[in-house]
Design a protein around this motif. Structure first.
Motif, PDB file in Angstrom:
ATOM      1  N   GLN A 102       0.823  -1.212   0.000  1.00 61.26           N
ATOM      2  CA  GLN A 102       0.000   0.000   0.000  1.00 61.26           C
ATOM      3  C   GLN A 102       0.861   1.267   0.000  1.00 61.26           C
ATOM      4  O   GLN A 102       0.491   2.288  -0.597  1.00 61.26           O
ATOM      5  CB  GLN A 102      -0.903  -0.024   1.226  1.00 61.26           C
ATOM      6  N   GLN A 103       2.016   1.217   0.655  1.00 60.56           N
ATOM      7  CA  GLN A 103       2.879   2.401   0.733  1.00 60.56           C
ATOM      8  C   GLN A 103       3.355   2.836  -0.642  1.00 60.56           C
ATOM      9  O   GLN A 103       3.497   4.036  -0.909  1.00 60.56           O
ATOM     10  CB  GLN A 103       4.066   2.114   1.662  1.00 60.56           C
ATOM     11  N   ALA A 104       3.608   1.880  -1.537  1.00 55.98           N
ATOM     12  CA  ALA A 104       4.038   2.229  -2.895  1.00 55.98           C
ATOM     13  C   ALA A 104       2.895   2.844  -3.686  1.00 55.98           C
ATOM     14  O   ALA A 104       3.106   3.754  -4.499  1.00 55.98           O
ATOM     15  CB  ALA A 104       4.578   0.995  -3.606  1.00 55.98           C
ATOM     16  N   PHE A 105       1.675   2.355  -3.463  1.00 56.93           N
ATOM     17  CA  PHE A 105       0.510   2.939  -4.127  1.00 56.93           C
ATOM     18  C   PHE A 105       0.277   4.366  -3.629  1.00 56.93           C
ATOM     19  O   PHE A 105       0.055   5.284  -4.417  1.00 56.93           O
ATOM     20  CB  PHE A 105      -0.726   2.081  -3.860  1.00 56.93           C
ATOM     21  N   PHE A 106       0.348   4.551  -2.291  1.00 58.48           N
ATOM     22  CA  PHE A 106       0.098   5.872  -1.725  1.00 58.48           C
ATOM     23  C   PHE A 106       1.232   6.854  -2.060  1.00 58.48           C
ATOM     24  O   PHE A 106       1.007   8.069  -2.089  1.00 58.48           O
ATOM     25  CB  PHE A 106      -0.079   5.780  -0.217  1.00 58.48           C
ATOM     26  N   ALA A 107       2.433   6.340  -2.302  1.00 59.63           N
ATOM     27  CA  ALA A 107       3.536   7.228  -2.687  1.00 59.63           C
ATOM     28  C   ALA A 107       3.238   7.924  -4.006  1.00 59.63           C
ATOM     29  O   ALA A 107       3.673   9.057  -4.250  1.00 59.63           O
ATOM     30  CB  ALA A 107       4.838   6.435  -2.794  1.00 59.63           C
ATOM     31  N   ARG A 108       2.488   7.263  -4.845  1.00 61.88           N
ATOM     32  CA  ARG A 108       2.128   7.863  -6.134  1.00 61.88           C
ATOM     33  C   ARG A 108       0.734   8.484  -6.119  1.00 61.88           C
ATOM     34  O   ARG A 108       0.509   9.549  -6.704  1.00 61.88           O
ATOM     35  CB  ARG A 108       2.212   6.814  -7.242  1.00 61.88           C
ATOM     36  N   PHE A 109      -0.194   7.804  -5.459  1.00 57.26           N
ATOM     37  CA  PHE A 109      -1.581   8.272  -5.392  1.00 57.26           C
ATOM     38  C   PHE A 109      -1.996   8.321  -3.923  1.00 57.26           C
ATOM     39  O   PHE A 109      -2.481   7.315  -3.384  1.00 57.26           O
ATOM     40  CB  PHE A 109      -2.511   7.327  -6.151  1.00 57.26           C
ATOM     41  N   PRO A 110      -1.801   9.447  -3.244  1.00 59.83           N
ATOM     42  CA  PRO A 110      -2.083   9.516  -1.798  1.00 59.83           C
ATOM     43  C   PRO A 110      -3.502   9.116  -1.425  1.00 59.83           C
ATOM     44  O   PRO A 110      -3.737   8.634  -0.312  1.00 59.83           O
ATOM     45  CB  PRO A 110      -1.807  10.980  -1.463  1.00 59.83           C
ATOM     46  N   ASP A 111      -4.435   9.293  -2.337  1.00 60.76           N
ATOM     47  CA  ASP A 111      -5.832   8.943  -2.060  1.00 60.76           C
ATOM     48  C   ASP A 111      -6.288   7.773  -2.924  1.00 60.76           C
ATOM     49  O   ASP A 111      -7.454   7.707  -3.325  1.00 60.76           O
ATOM     50  CB  ASP A 111      -6.736  10.154  -2.296  1.00 60.76           C
ATOM     51  N   TYR A 112      -5.378   6.840  -3.210  1.00 61.35           N
ATOM     52  CA  TYR A 112      -5.722   5.725  -4.098  1.00 61.35           C
ATOM     53  C   TYR A 112      -6.974   5.017  -3.591  1.00 61.35           C
ATOM     54  O   TYR A 112      -7.008   4.531  -2.456  1.00 61.35           O
ATOM     55  CB  TYR A 112      -4.563   4.738  -4.196  1.00 61.35           C
ATOM     56  N   PRO A 113      -8.036   4.950  -4.406  1.00 66.19           N
ATOM     57  CA  PRO A 113      -9.331   4.496  -3.892  1.00 66.19           C
ATOM     58  C   PRO A 113      -9.626   3.014  -4.089  1.00 66.19           C
ATOM     59  O   PRO A 113     -10.642   2.528  -3.595  1.00 66.19           O
ATOM     60  CB  PRO A 113     -10.315   5.329  -4.718  1.00 66.19           C
ATOM     61  N   ARG A 114      -8.762   2.311  -4.793  1.00 70.52           N
ATOM     62  CA  ARG A 114      -9.097   0.936  -5.151  1.00 70.52           C
ATOM     63  C   ARG A 114      -8.269  -0.068  -4.350  1.00 70.52           C
ATOM     64  O   ARG A 114      -7.485   0.289  -3.493  1.00 70.52           O
ATOM     65  CB  ARG A 114      -8.907   0.731  -6.660  1.00 70.52           C
ATOM     66  N   GLY A 115      -8.461  -1.335  -4.684  1.00 71.35           N
ATOM     67  CA  GLY A 115      -7.758  -2.380  -3.963  1.00 71.35           C
ATOM     68  C   GLY A 115      -6.266  -2.365  -4.222  1.00 71.35           C
ATOM     69  O   GLY A 115      -5.804  -2.002  -5.307  1.00 71.35           O
ATOM     70  N   ILE A 116      -5.502  -2.767  -3.223  1.00 74.81           N
ATOM     71  CA  ILE A 116      -4.050  -2.885  -3.349  1.00 74.81           C
ATOM     72  C   ILE A 116      -3.770  -4.301  -3.824  1.00 74.81           C
ATOM     73  O   ILE A 116      -3.780  -5.257  -3.047  1.00 74.81           O
ATOM     74  CB  ILE A 116      -3.350  -2.609  -2.003  1.00 74.81           C
ATOM     75  N   THR A 117      -3.566  -4.456  -5.123  1.00 71.86           N
ATOM     76  CA  THR A 117      -3.509  -5.776  -5.729  1.00 71.86           C
ATOM     77  C   THR A 117      -2.102  -6.153  -6.178  1.00 71.86           C
ATOM     78  O   THR A 117      -1.265  -5.295  -6.445  1.00 71.86           O
ATOM     79  CB  THR A 117      -4.463  -5.862  -6.935  1.00 71.86           C
ATOM     80  N   VAL A 118      -1.908  -7.463  -6.276  1.00 70.77           N
ATOM     81  CA  VAL A 118      -0.699  -8.020  -6.879  1.00 70.77           C
ATOM     82  C   VAL A 118      -1.118  -8.799  -8.119  1.00 70.77           C
ATOM     83  O   VAL A 118      -2.238  -9.302  -8.178  1.00 70.77           O
ATOM     84  CB  VAL A 118       0.043  -8.944  -5.884  1.00 70.77           C
ATOM     85  N   PRO A 119      -0.225  -8.837  -9.126  1.00 71.38           N
ATOM     86  CA  PRO A 119       1.116  -8.271  -9.152  1.00 71.38           C
ATOM     87  C   PRO A 119       1.076  -6.751  -9.328  1.00 71.38           C
ATOM     88  O   PRO A 119       0.136  -6.201  -9.895  1.00 71.38           O
ATOM     89  CB  PRO A 119       1.746  -8.920 -10.383  1.00 71.38           C
ATOM     90  N   ALA A 120       2.134  -6.127  -8.840  1.00 68.69           N
ATOM     91  CA  ALA A 120       2.330  -4.699  -9.061  1.00 68.69           C
ATOM     92  C   ALA A 120       3.805  -4.493  -9.374  1.00 68.69           C
ATOM     93  O   ALA A 120       4.662  -5.210  -8.857  1.00 68.69           O
ATOM     94  CB  ALA A 120       1.931  -3.890  -7.835  1.00 68.69           C
TER      95      ALA A 120
END
Length: 338
Positions: A102-120
């Protein structure tokens, strides 16, 4: 009920609907989305437990991209917010320095609204997620990362077969890959039975298709085989019981069972499968389906190593290429268990 990390959503009485909205950025040779192909820059984060992530691990192995794209392996379970790196020392990914994807998603999109999925795929210098668009990730490994393919890498997405590969893969996605989830997370008896019937109709179709040919499209392994394999590998261990896909086991479908064993015994496939992690993920994380959290002891794994006889159909697993080398240190899976 909803579970963000799985990208799933179903209300009582309704059918299961998968959230298929992903970060669509691509890593390409021309860098048109701002992410050029560059060895050592990106890290693939892919849990072994997840069938969608397992695809990317297999393709990375088959193409020999280990030196170009590093691999981060979250543990088999996660909470409602994120996959976590609990397999690593201190629970921190050693390259990205984070505890949660999740930290990598929030680093780019602080308000990322969707699921934190793999693969990423994460850009290591910035720590920002690039994409989690799993169907495109493996296709781009095949088509955009060719400069870094190993000598002897197979062509998993040959241009003259792409239309057929895409067509077969689409059918498999809706009816099999996602079909088991439609059955397992159905919100009504009617939705469950519709998904169940569709799943086994498609499996019967595959049984017939593969009776006279070794692979799904052409005479070599392609992207279509990778996409089907990761569901078949989980069928008896998880989907048959946990998702109530119990007309029969995979091991009771002679053609598909032989086909799945053929791929499992092919370097790059079975050496990415960890049945313990697979079972822990489904039976622990899906507490709505399995509230006790008890993980089944069986079935035995060793049947995957029995002779399959598919060589009699001909075919060349890697085409004009060669098998990949054994998994590198730190990326091995445990031996199979009785």
């Amino acid at each position: 009920m909803a579970e963000s990390t799985q990208g799933r959503y179903v209300e009582p009485g309704q059918e299961f609907n998968r959230d298929t909205n992903y970060i669509e950025d691509r890593i390409t040779r021309d860098g048109r989305d701002g992410w050029p192909v560059e060895a050592g820059r990106y890290r693939l984060v892919a849990a072994r437990a997840c069938p969608w992530a397992n695809r990317s691990i297999i393709v990375r192995r088959l193409l020999g991209l280990e030196d170009a794209i590093s691999l981060g392996l979250p543990g088999p379970t996660h909470d409602k917010d994120s996959w976590t790196f609990d397999l690593d020392e201190g629970g921190v990914d050693p390259v990205l320095g984070i505890e949660r994807l999740q930290q990598a998603f929030f680093a780019r999109f602080p308000d990322y609204p969707r699921g934190i999925t793999v693969p990423a795929i994460v850009d290591v210098p910035s720590g920002k997620v690039v994409t989690n668009n799993y169907p495109q990730i493996t296709l781009d490994f095949s088509t955009e990362w060719t400069e870094f393919h190993r000598d002897g890498a197979p062509d998993l997405y040959p241009e003259h077969l792409r239309a057929e590969i895409d067509d077969v893969a689409e059918k498999i996605f809706h009816d099999v890959n996602n079909g088991v989830y439609k059955a397992g997370f159905a919100g009504s008896q009617r939705a469950y039975e519709r998904a169940y019937d569709t799943l086994f109709t498609r499996l019967d179709w595959l049984e017939e298709r593969l009776a006279g040919q070794r692979y799904l499209v052409g005479d070599t392994i392609t992207e279509a085989d990778v996409r089907l394999f990761t569901t078949l590998a989980r069928f008896d261990a998880v989907y048959h019981g946990h998702f109530k896909c119990n007309r029969n086991k995979l091991s009771e479908m002679p053609v598909l069972w032989a086909y799945a064993r053929d791929l499992f015994q092919t370097p790059g496939f079975g050496d990415t499968i960890d049945f313990d992690q697979i079972k822990k993920h489904y039976y622990i994380v899906h507490s709505d389906i399995n509230p006790t959290g008890i993980v089944p002891k069986g079935p035995s794994d060793t049947g995957w190593l029995t002779p399959h006889g598919r060589e009699a159909l001909g075919g060349r697993p890697f085409g004009d290429g060669t098998p990949p080398q054994p998994p590198r240190a730190g990326e091995e899976v445990p031996p199979l268990r009785d």
